[in-house]
Design an enzyme around this catalytic site. Structure first.
Site, short mmCIF file in Angstrom:
data_model
loop_
_atom_site.label_atom_id
_atom_site.label_comp_id
_atom_site.label_asym_id
_atom_site.label_seq_id
_atom_site.Cartn_x
_atom_site.Cartn_y
_atom_site.Cartn_z
N ARG A 282 -0.20 4.45 -0.54
CA ARG A 282 -1.00 5.68 -0.46
C ARG A 282 -0.51 6.61 0.64
O ARG A 282 0.01 6.17 1.66
CB ARG A 282 -2.47 5.33 -0.24
N ASP B 209 0.86 -1.19 0.00
CA ASP B 209 0.00 0.00 0.00
C ASP B 209 0.89 1.23 0.00
O ASP B 209 1.61 1.49 0.97
CB ASP B 209 -0.91 0.00 1.22
#
Length: 425
Positions: free
Chosen positions: A339, A337
């Site tokens: 983000r 991930d």
């Protein structure tokens, strides 16, 4: 609760050439780093750092300095689980011996911070590890790298620091935790702050987003106000769909129902059944509409959990060949991930949010926003829309990424799975 010092004291100490202790999020590294300004480095300070830390001394630098000095990434595709941007190690070319002594490393640190230095002033590899800080500092990435550069800049010095993790004196082989760090700080008259404190200070004194436009958007869930934002650190536009009054004469910005939704072209626009993104967006808009007050923040640039549309499609290819959604990202050289919620947090603050009920099944999203000074009073789960095409993807998110997704095992046992398929990112 452990006593902390003010950011103002830490900045003053950095300006005066002293070291400070900075603690990060307990859900991240949960460590305290000794930090001082690189241009203030002395043999005594480096020796002190080596004595009480792991000894892996790093020099966080502003990106412009890294570019000027030709400091390339240590590895082409960063696989560090926290995204620490290590560059090729260096020593000062002149005025040092082997490069490893406290005096030599102090010389190299000062040279890295010197605005007149050039790439040819250094030899590679060396004994000092430069780190590239993310533009925007702790507002974009709540790490020690960015904290060191921010503190130096706030102190009126060159955006270059020196950092290393403090080791425990009580539990050999472990890193010092908060209570021990407080004792250490008092023994050596060092200020101790958290990255969350630094984020809060910068949020109060700086702004890195710009509100561009606002318009009425009628939807099948009712009418929202669409408020558009840009960030000075990225060429990405974001939009907040706002229902009701968030903060104003009749509202204090507390207890706001919020969904921070990551852009997903395949799921949100094309209706892909490989993921649950489209149904989550639809459900969030419906829940905010029913509430009569809330925000659906649509974060652009988050496609494929931050790896971009083309890489996401490449990950789909790997998933079609048998990889799951996490391993596909890793095989492409990306974290599971990637983000960043810093800009999203600033947008929420600009909209007047103080405390919120966060619509998410992803505990990491809560951590990512909580570190930016926003108070999350409740995590509100979104309904899970499982189907034969996304069940493996959902189970991977549950099992490998800690998502709170109930009822998947019952669904999994009731359907015939069409081979090794994957999910959206």
């Amino acid at each position: 609760m452990t006593r902390l010092d003010s950011v103002e004291r830490a900045v003053a100490d950095i300006a005066a050439g002293k070291a400070v202790i900075v603690i990060d999020d307990e859900d991240r590294e949960n460590e305290g780093d000794l930090i001082f300004a690189a241009e203030k480095a002395t043999p005594e300070m480096v020796a002190f750092m080596v004595r009480y830390t792991s000894g892996y001394l790093c020099v966080p630098l502003d990106g412009a300095i890294c570019d000027r000095l030709g400091l390339l990434p240590m590895y082409a595709v960063n696989q560090d689980k926290h995204g620490t941007a290590y560059t090729v190690t260096v020593d000062a070319r002149n005025g040092v011996g082997t490069g490893i002594s406290a005096s030599d490393r102090a010389t190299t640190m000062r040279l890295l911070a010197d605005p007149t230095s050039i790439a040819e002033d250094f030899t590679r590899p060396g004994h000092v590890v430069p780190l590239r800080a993310k533009d925007g500092g702790v507002l974009r990435r709540p790490g020690h790298t960015e904290a060191a550069v921010d503190l130096a800049r706030m102190a009126g010095l060159q955006p270059a620091g020196a950092i290393c993790e403090i080791v425990s004196q009580k539990d050999e082989g472990s890193m010092a935790q908060t209570d021990e760090l407080r004792v250490f700080a008092d023994e050596h008259d060092l200020a101790m702050i958290t990255i969350a404190d630094l984020i809060e200070w910068r949020r109060k004194h700086e702004k890195h987003i710009e509100r561009i436009a606002e318009a009425r958007i009628p939807t099948r869930h009712g009418e929202f106000r669409a408020i558009g934002y840009t960030s000075i650190y990225e060429e990405v536009e974001h939009v907040a769909l706002v229902r009701g009054e968030i903060a104003g004469p009749n509202s204090d910005g507390d207890d706001v129902l919020v969904r921070v939704h990551s852009e997903c072209l395949t799921g949100d626009v094309f209706g892909s059944r490989r993921c649950d993104c489209g149904p989550q967006l639809d459900a969030a808009m419906a829940m905010v509409a029913r509430e009569g007050r809330g925000i659906v923040l649509y974060m652009r640039g988050h496609e494929g959990r931050g790896i971009g549309l083309m890489h996401k499609l490449q990950a789909y290819q790997l998933q079609d060949a048998g990889e799951d959604t996490v391993d596909a990202n890793l095989k492409l050289g990306f974290p599971a991930d990637a983000r960043d919620y810093g800009i999203g947090a600033q947008i929420l603050v600009d909209l007047g949010v103080r405390s919120m009920r966060l619509l998410t099944n992803n505990p990491a999203k809560r951590v990512g926003l909580d570190g930016y000074g926003l108070h999350i009073i409740e995590r509100v789960p979104l309904p899970v829309r499982a189907n034969a095409e996304n069940i493996r993807y959902l189970m991977t998110k549950r099992d490998k990424m800690g998502h709170d997704l109930a009822g998947l095992d019952d669904f999994h046992e009731s359907v015939h799975l069409p081979g090794e398929f994957g999910g959206a990112l």
